[in-house]
Design an enzyme around this catalytic site. Structure first.
Site, short mmCIF file in Angstrom:
data_model
loop_
_atom_site.label_atom_id
_atom_site.label_comp_id
_atom_site.label_asym_id
_atom_site.label_seq_id
_atom_site.Cartn_x
_atom_site.Cartn_y
_atom_site.Cartn_z
N LEU A 265 0.80 -0.84 -0.20
CA LEU A 265 -0.24 0.07 0.05
C LEU A 265 0.91 1.26 -0.40
O LEU A 265 1.90 1.17 0.42
CB LEU A 265 -0.64 0.24 1.43
N SER A 266 0.83 2.14 -0.94
CA SER A 266 1.93 3.47 -0.45
C SER A 266 1.72 4.02 -0.16
O SER A 266 0.27 4.00 1.46
CB SER A 266 -0.38 4.90 -1.67
N LYS A 267 2.70 5.28 0.40
CA LYS A 267 2.84 5.46 1.47
C LYS A 267 2.62 6.89 1.05
O LYS A 267 2.71 8.20 2.24
CB LYS A 267 4.37 5.48 1.63
N ARG A 268 2.11 7.59 -0.03
CA ARG A 268 1.64 9.00 -0.47
C ARG A 268 0.47 9.16 0.67
O ARG A 268 -0.87 8.23 1.27
CB ARG A 268 1.19 9.39 -1.12
N GLN A 269 1.25 10.25 1.29
CA GLN A 269 -0.72 10.32 3.10
C GLN A 269 -1.77 10.65 1.98
O GLN A 269 -2.41 10.95 2.86
CB GLN A 269 0.12 12.49 2.84
#
Ligand code: GLU
Length: 497
Positions: A265-269
């Site tokens: 899963l992405s870490k982009r806020q």
């Protein structure tokens, strides 16, 4: 239910204040809270702020607010008071890890004295060089142990003379280490692949490994429920527990969260911040329900659970060990189910806070919003959905006002007659669905028309869309004057075509 663990359950959620609460961390917090509440135990919030480079101003308050908003509330540790100021409660503090530095340093020194750790003076250049050489030879990148062999008295002298150093664990170099993970069963690692972990950095701050282990012991933590990424660190932590003879908690490593394509899963806020999901109009109860089912479901037949039901049914043993897919469509579905169950007043209040419109006719807006209640997936798109019904159609390009093979003249005839009928009804009757419906149906019967050739042009004239609620509902929402205006616009369009 009887506690199979046979001890007072004390669990902790131990995030680093990096600026926002990751949705995966919300699940970790929730599972800890569910376990504690299930067994009437304690759920502690501890803040791990020893990595000074990752700290974000206001990060702790943000974590607390996101937990509070979703109802995952610790009964011990750091929390916010009514004024939004941080305070600590409980007998096992400090709960801010950096405040325990003295204890961490003392314990690191003790490990050196016990020959379980050693001072390391290797320069960053030496370590970089070593890493590059190992990478070139496609070897695992590990510390070469140069300082392991230093004479302890010599090493201490260097430290006393102020030479820059770190402290590393002196881990076994061969043999196996196993532990029992509640979710994964027996987990085994080979010591030879585990690096001599730095426990005190050259800036004098402990690393996570020593600090977390020390604090878990200090806080009498009975169960460590944390993300899978920490499973390979557990041997280092067990080494510390054993060196001090501390009681070892039970471990459970939660499955990774995956995208639909099974990537991590992405870490982009913007994709994973709990507060953003709430801001976008997901209800806290729905978000919590969704997060709870990422890796665990008490029954194959059900998807909707209240927080209290989750507490009652929770079982760490039943958590899956394979990665959990973060399926946004499922969140949307769950959210729409929760929206449908909202009491009318609460629904309108919430939808209103998200709706942007220049219209000031409150009754009209409420009627529109109520019509949309079973179509809203999240409140964040209420403006988009409502637009079609609040920005009334003046132009009908792109939609067909005629039914199947109906001619423009025929549709015009029907709309003219309907307009006349509406003009003859009182505003109150138009606003009452049954009244307008029976008047229109009588007209259809009287003239020998079909429903399709009459109601289709009427419905498209009112909604401007080929798919929409029924014309009777639309009449009730718009009221007499707006509806007549729309019929006039549609007639103009037909006459011009
Ligand atoms: N501070 C660690 C994190 O943010 C906590 C890991 C643990 O629970 O031991 O992931």
């Amino acid at each position: 239910m009887k506690n199979p663990f046979n001890e007072h359950v004390r669990v902790r959620f131990a995030p680093s204040p990096t600026g926002f609460l990751h949705i995966g961390n919300l699940r970790t917090a929730l599972y800890n809270e569910l376990l504690a509440r299930h067994f009437n135990g304690d759920f502690i919030l501890r803040i791990e702020d020893t990595d000074r480079t990752r700290i974000v101003e206001g990060g702790v308050e943000n974590i607390c607010r996101s937990l509070q908003a979703t109802g995952v509330i610790p009964n011990e540790g750091i929390w916010l008071d009514e004024k939004g100021e941080l305070f600590e409660r409980g007998d096992y503090g400090p709960y801010l890890q950096s405040a325990c530095r003295e204890r961490h340093l003392e314990q690191a020194e003790k490990l050196v004295t016990m020959d379980k750790a050693y001072y390391c003076f290797c320069s960053t250049e030496h370590l970089d060089d070593l890493r590059k050489k190992q990478q070139a030879k496609k070897q695992p990148t590990m510390y070469d142990g140069s300082c392991r062999k230093l004479d302890p008295t010599e090493a201490r002298k260097k430290v006393e003379s102020g030479e820059s150093h770190v402290i590393r664990l002196k881990l076994p170099k061969h043999g196996l280490i196993s532990f029992n993970d509640i979710i994964r069963g027996k987990v085994t690692f080979d010591w030879s692949v585990i690096d001599d972990q730095v426990i005190i950095k050259s800036d004098g701050f402990p690393t996570y490994h020593l600090a977390a282990t020390s604090d878990d012991n200090h806080m009498a933590i009975s169960h460590v429920l944390r993300g899978e990424e920490w499973v390979s660190s557990t041997p280092k932590h067990l080494f510390i527990y054993e060196a001090f003879g501390w009681k070892i908690p039970q471990f459970a490593h939660l499955p990774l969260l995956l995208n639909k394509d099974k990537s991590k899963l992405s870490k982009r806020q913007s994709d994973v911040a709990t507060e953003d999901y709430l801001k976008n109009g997901y209800l806290p109860e729905a978000l919590l329900n969704f997060v709870a089912l990422l890796g665990w479901n008490p029954s194959a037949e059900r998807e909707i659970y209240s927080h209290d039901e989750l507490v009652e049914l929770f079982s760490v043993e039943k958590i899956n060990h394979s990665g959990a897919v973060f399926n946004l469509e499922k969140l949307d579905w769950l959210n729409s189910q929760y929206i449908k169950q909202l009491p009318k007043k609460k629904y309108l209040k919430l939808a209103r806070t998200y709706l942007e419109t220049a219209i000031t006719d409150d009754a009209y807006i409420d009627r529109c919003l109520l019509m949309l209640s079973d179509r809203i997936v999240r409140f964040g798109n209420v403006t988009d959905l409502a637009k079609d019904f609040l920005d009334l159609k003046k132009d009908y390009s792109g939609v067909s006002l005629t039914w199947k093979k109906q001619t423009t003249e025929d549709a015009t005839e029907k709309l003219e007659a309907l307009k006349e009928l509406l003009e003859s009804l009182s505003a109150d009757d138009v606003a009452k669905m049954e009244k307008s419906e029976s008047a229109i149906k009588s007209l259809i019967l009287e003239r020998g028309w079909t429903n399709g050739e009459t109601l289709w042009p009427l419905r498209v004239a009112l909604s401007g869309q080929e798919k929409s609620p029924s014309p009777f509902e639309l009449l009730a929402i718009y009221g007499k004057d707006r509806s007549l205006g729309l019929l006039e616009n549609a007639l103009k369009h037909l006459r011009a075509s």
